[in-house]
Design an enzyme around this catalytic site. Structure first.
Site, PDB file in Angstrom:
ATOM      1  N   LYS A  19      -4.278  -9.113   2.476  1.00 10.43           N
ATOM      2  CA  LYS A  19      -4.686  -8.035   1.461  1.00 10.43           C
ATOM      3  C   LYS A  19      -6.164  -8.364   0.917  1.00 10.43           C
ATOM      4  O   LYS A  19      -6.408  -7.843  -0.229  1.00 10.43           O
ATOM      5  CB  LYS A  19      -3.464  -7.966   0.399  1.00 10.43           C
ATOM      6  N   CYS A  20      -6.939  -9.267   1.399  1.00 12.99           N
ATOM      7  CA  CYS A  20      -8.119  -9.734   0.868  1.00 12.99           C
ATOM      8  C   CYS A  20      -9.080  -8.570   1.320  1.00 12.99           C
ATOM      9  O   CYS A  20      -9.154  -8.089   2.187  1.00 12.99           O
ATOM     10  CB  CYS A  20      -8.422 -11.057   1.422  1.00 12.99           C
ATOM     11  N   GLY A  21     -10.224  -8.478   0.542  1.00  8.70           N
ATOM     12  CA  GLY A  21     -11.328  -7.798   0.678  1.00  8.70           C
ATOM     13  C   GLY A  21     -12.008  -8.245   1.761  1.00  8.70           C
ATOM     14  O   GLY A  21     -12.919  -7.448   2.387  1.00  8.70           O
TER      15      GLY A  21
END
Length: 157
Positions: free
Chosen positions: A34-36
């Site tokens: 879910k990291c950019g």
């Protein structure tokens, strides 16, 4: 010592001795679904596809230490990576990369190649390039796109 001294776990908790990768260059990455920076999975997959037949092994290690950007359920993580980014390289069980509970592999990696200011990993998608003999040859910042690692990979194939 080399990375071959370490054992890691698959998502199903089966133990894998990294000695099984002897003779192959490795790109070891702490990941977060879910990291950019998660679109880097596509670039990592491309490296896996382009250089896997020449021996390169990309190894993903989900980590939830930076703003809780990983799913609680490892099955959800592996499914998310497959469906959204086409990941077919090995993904392992979640690890801690900093602190008292740091996985021994990541303690070793950090000791071999320190970051700009310290040995601690600052964010998701820190990458470590390991040569065919199991030596850590380079560390890359989280923001380094996988395609910028390509020349270094070619030099150790």
């Amino acid at each position: 010592m080399t990375v071959y001294e370490y054992t890691v776990q698959k998502p199903n908790h089966e133990e894998v001795n990294l000695a099984s990768y002897k003779g192959k260059p490795l790109l070891i990455v702490n990941t977060a679904s879910k990291c950019g920076l998660a679109p880097q999975f596509e670039g990592l997959q491309k490296l896996h596809e382009n250089y896997g037949d020449k021996g390169l092994q990309v190894l993903g290690f989900p980590c939830d230490q930076f703003n809780n950007q990983e799913f609680d359920d490892i099955e959800q993580t592996t499914e998310h990576c497959k469906v959204n980014y086409g990941v077919s390289f090995p993904m392992f069980a979640k690890v801690k990369v900093n602190g008292k509970e740091t996985h021994p592999l990541f303690e070793y990696l950090k000791n071999q190649q320190k970051g700009m200011l310290s040995k601690e990993i600052k964010w998701n998608f820190t990458k470590f390039l390991v040569d065919k003999e199991g030596n850590v040859v380079k560390r890359y910042a989280p923001t380094t796109p996988p395609d910028k690692i390509e020349e270094d990979i070619k030099s150790i194939l």
